[in-house]
Design an enzyme around this catalytic site. Structure first.
Site, PDB file in Angstrom:
ATOM      1  N   LYS A   7      24.903 -58.025 -44.706  1.00  0.00           N
ATOM      2  CA  LYS A   7      24.735 -57.197 -45.724  1.00  0.00           C
ATOM      3  C   LYS A   7      23.282 -57.456 -46.119  1.00  0.00           C
ATOM      4  O   LYS A   7      22.746 -56.456 -46.805  1.00  0.00           O
ATOM      5  CB  LYS A   7      25.533 -58.006 -47.191  1.00  0.00           C
ATOM      6  CG  LYS A   7      27.074 -57.700 -47.185  1.00  0.00           C
ATOM      7  CD  LYS A   7      27.837 -58.830 -48.217  1.00  0.00           C
ATOM      8  CE  LYS A   7      29.005 -58.825 -47.905  1.00  0.00           C
ATOM      9  NZ  LYS A   7      29.507 -59.892 -48.506  1.00  0.00           N
TER      10      LYS A   7
ATOM     11  N   LYS B  44      20.180 -68.938 -43.088  1.00  0.00           N
ATOM     12  CA  LYS B  44      19.889 -68.351 -44.525  1.00  0.00           C
ATOM     13  C   LYS B  44      18.596 -69.163 -45.240  1.00  0.00           C
ATOM     14  O   LYS B  44      18.011 -68.485 -45.725  1.00  0.00           O
ATOM     15  CB  LYS B  44      21.056 -68.682 -45.440  1.00  0.00           C
ATOM     16  CG  LYS B  44      22.083 -67.490 -44.858  1.00  0.00           C
ATOM     17  CD  LYS B  44      23.202 -67.027 -45.896  1.00  0.00           C
ATOM     18  CE  LYS B  44      24.266 -66.082 -45.451  1.00  0.00           C
ATOM     19  NZ  LYS B  44      24.887 -65.760 -46.283  1.00  0.00           N
TER      20      LYS B  44
ATOM     21  N   LYS C 181      23.911 -59.898 -36.099  1.00  0.00           N
ATOM     22  CA  LYS C 181      25.418 -59.413 -36.382  1.00  0.00           C
ATOM     23  C   LYS C 181      24.872 -58.509 -37.591  1.00  0.00           C
ATOM     24  O   LYS C 181      24.147 -58.507 -38.170  1.00  0.00           O
ATOM     25  CB  LYS C 181      26.081 -60.557 -36.915  1.00  0.00           C
ATOM     26  CG  LYS C 181      25.723 -61.126 -38.139  1.00  0.00           C
ATOM     27  CD  LYS C 181      27.039 -61.886 -38.872  1.00  0.00           C
ATOM     28  CE  LYS C 181      26.513 -62.355 -40.310  1.00  0.00           C
ATOM     29  NZ  LYS C 181      27.755 -62.763 -41.004  1.00  0.00           N
TER      30      LYS C 181
HETATM   31  N1  AQP Z   1      29.193 -58.392 -38.436  1.00  0.00           N
HETATM   32  C1  AQP Z   1      30.349 -58.895 -38.747  1.00  0.00           C
HETATM   33  N2  AQP Z   1      31.303 -58.785 -37.872  1.00  0.00           N
HETATM   34  C2  AQP Z   1      32.573 -59.258 -38.264  1.00  0.00           C
HETATM   35  N3  AQP Z   1      33.085 -60.012 -39.278  1.00  0.00           N
HETATM   36  C3  AQP Z   1      32.037 -59.925 -40.192  1.00  0.00           C
HETATM   37  N4  AQP Z   1      31.940 -60.641 -41.473  1.00  0.00           N
HETATM   38  C4  AQP Z   1      30.777 -60.553 -41.998  1.00  0.00           C
HETATM   39  N5  AQP Z   1      29.921 -59.897 -41.022  1.00  0.00           N
HETATM   40  C5  AQP Z   1      30.513 -59.496 -40.018  1.00  0.00           C
HETATM   41  C6  AQP Z   1      33.180 -61.224 -41.887  1.00  0.00           C
HETATM   42  O1  AQP Z   1      33.346 -60.599 -43.263  1.00  0.00           O
HETATM   43  C7  AQP Z   1      33.976 -61.621 -44.319  1.00  0.00           C
HETATM   44  C8  AQP Z   1      33.346 -61.829 -45.370  1.00  0.00           C
HETATM   45  O2  AQP Z   1      31.891 -62.034 -45.193  1.00  0.00           O
HETATM   46  P1  AQP Z   1      31.133 -62.773 -46.214  1.00  0.00           P
HETATM   47  O3  AQP Z   1      30.484 -61.707 -47.177  1.00  0.00           O
HETATM   48  O4  AQP Z   1      31.930 -63.630 -46.988  1.00  0.00           O
HETATM   49  O5  AQP Z   1      30.049 -63.515 -45.551  1.00  0.00           O
HETATM   50  P2  AQP Z   1      28.615 -63.190 -44.885  1.00  0.00           P
HETATM   51  O6  AQP Z   1      28.675 -63.737 -43.561  1.00  0.00           O
HETATM   52  O7  AQP Z   1      27.884 -63.448 -45.910  1.00  0.00           O
HETATM   53  O8  AQP Z   1      28.704 -61.424 -44.988  1.00  0.00           O
HETATM   54  P3  AQP Z   1      27.562 -60.965 -44.180  1.00  0.00           P
HETATM   55  O9  AQP Z   1      27.526 -59.675 -44.331  1.00  0.00           O
HETATM   56  O10 AQP Z   1      27.079 -61.571 -43.028  1.00  0.00           O
HETATM   57  O11 AQP Z   1      26.238 -61.351 -45.451  1.00  0.00           O
HETATM   58  P4  AQP Z   1      24.651 -61.738 -45.288  1.00  0.00           P
HETATM   59  O12 AQP Z   1      24.011 -60.932 -45.021  1.00  0.00           O
HETATM   60  O13 AQP Z   1      24.627 -62.452 -46.681  1.00  0.00           O
HETATM   61  O14 AQP Z   1      25.057 -63.056 -44.157  1.00  0.00           O
HETATM   62  C9  AQP Z   1      34.048 -62.855 -43.555  1.00  0.00           C
HETATM   63  O15 AQP Z   1      35.244 -62.943 -42.763  1.00  0.00           O
HETATM   64  C10 AQP Z   1      33.189 -62.628 -42.368  1.00  0.00           C
HETATM   65  O16 AQP Z   1      33.590 -63.279 -41.106  1.00  0.00           O
END
Ligand code: AQP
Length: 360
Positions: free
Chosen positions: A209, A123, A206
């Site tokens: 968001k 990040k 992966k």
């Molecule tokens: N691609 C994914 N596949 C499976 N599980 C996923 N999670 C996130 N992306 C995937 C799971 O969703 C939960 C919440 O995630 P979060 O929003 O707290 O964390 P994050 O990793 O920041 O989500 P994003 O979408 O990946 O956001 P960014 O883009 O900011 O990095 C967790 O249980 C996570 O494992």
């Protein structure tokens, strides 16, 4: 230790997990987290789910967007099948014990541990001097989220594995430093075929968001046409589907679509391959789009219905926060007592329950 011999506690099995209210709730969040939370509601364990708004502000959020995203995320939990009568649903900032315990853990965690966190490196990128201190300290707050409830099980996607290992390290070091067995050594629960849903544009990344391309993910708020279009345009290779899952090795995009199909259908990749072996993507993708629309459209419709009157959502979050505090506040008081804070508990309404006085 000055407080006498203690016996090893047995921790009540308890589930905790959180999701950041940063918008764009997607299929990866649904299959890797929300759906599994809902499916496990019948496991008989007390379950606590949190909209982690304090985590969200580790990168700047527009305040109005954050409020909207927090309520929309709560709507997403409920629309995915989480029942606020059976699980505690709340937003993190309504329970101040998360931030208070995170400070204690900032003083337990070591700089070297935090510097190894790959999510921080991903990040922050080349910008490490200019990102917030909160982004660096994120895993200590995550440990506090979990351990404020003495949670024993944490269902998450694969991307959170390293943070959960750090949570265990923090619990072990705290217990060793103070000669107690106060915090449980939490079990990560990373199971199923969709613990890592990949981007629709790049099978090596992966689904996320924050990906600038909206075509890379299926949002839970997408309508049927958009879902079908995104699946139709998903990157694939020119080969037909193989006749065994081994044939998906070295084909990350094909494997991703098969895994998504299996997770949505509550099936297995083996069964999906058995049904679709030899198919071209021109045939498989429309089947997958139909399945995705059938599963996601009711969730999207329910989310929009719930968002029409956010006072109901706010009431659920408030009640959940009260229930959450009743568990977290006594654990924080006991933590403060263990580390030597004078007057711990005087500012906290709930009594320290006998459950956490196990060594006296
Ligand atoms: N691609 C994914 N596949 C499976 N599980 C996923 N999670 C996130 N992306 C995937 C799971 O969703 C939960 C919440 O995630 P979060 O929003 O707290 O964390 P994050 O990793 O920041 O989500 P994003 O979408 O990946 O956001 P960014 O883009 O900011 O990095 C967790 O249980 C996570 O494992």
């Amino acid at each position: 230790m000055t407080e006498g011999v203690h016996t090893s506690p047995t921790f009540t099995p308890r589930v905790f997990s959180g999701i950041q209210p940063t918008g764009n709730l997607h299929l990866g969040n649904y299959l890797g987290a929300l759906k599994r939370f809902a499916d496990s509601q019948n496991d008989g364990m007390q379950s606590i789910y949190c909209m982690v708004d304090l985590h969200a502000i580790t990168t700047w959020q527009d305040p109005a967007d954050l409020r909207h995203a927090t309520r929309e995320l709560c709507a997403g939990f409920i629309a995915s099948g989480l029942d606020p009568e059976r699980s505690i649903l709340f937003n993190q900032s309504q329970v101040p014990e998360h931030a208070q315990l995170a400070w204690v853990f900032n003083c337990v965690a070591r700089m070297g541990w935090m510097q190894r966190m790959t999510q921080f490196k991903d990040k922050a990128g080349k910008n490490t001097q200019n990102v917030s201190l909160g982004l660096f300290g994120y895993p200590a707050l995550m440990a506090a989220d979990i351990l404020a409830y003495h949670a024993t099980h944490v269902p998450v996607g694969e991307d959170q594995k390293q943070h959960l290992e750090l949570t265990r390290d923090i619990a072990i070091k705290f217990n060793n430093d103070y000669g107690v067995e106060f915090f449980p050594i939490t079990e990560p629960v990373i199971e199923g075929v969709a613990t890592r849903v990949m981007s629709l544009r790049d099978g090596a990344k992966k689904m996320s968001k924050s990906d600038p391309s909206d075509m890379s993910r299926i949002n839970l708020t997408d309508d049927a046409d958009t879902i079908a279009k995104k699946i139709r345009k998903a990157k694939t290779d020119p080969e037909p589907l193989p006749d065994s899952v081994e044939g998906l090795e070295d084909r990350p995009e094909a494997r991703n679509l098969v895994n998504i199909y299996a997770a949505l259908a509550d099936s297995t990749p083996e069964a999906v391959i058995a049904d679709h072996a030899g198919q071209q993507f021109g045939t498989f993708k429309p089947s997958l789009a139909d399945l995705a629309v059938a599963k996601l459209a009711p969730i999207s419709a329910e989310m929009s219905r719930l968002m029409q009157d956010t006072s109901e959502i706010d009431a659920i979050l408030r009640r959940g926060a009260e229930q959450a505090r009743a568990i977290a506040a006594p654990i924080l008081v006991r933590t403060y007592e263990i580390i030597g804070m004078v007057g711990a508990g005087h500012n906290h309404a709930p009594e320290v329950s006998d459950e956490y006085r196990f060594w006296e």
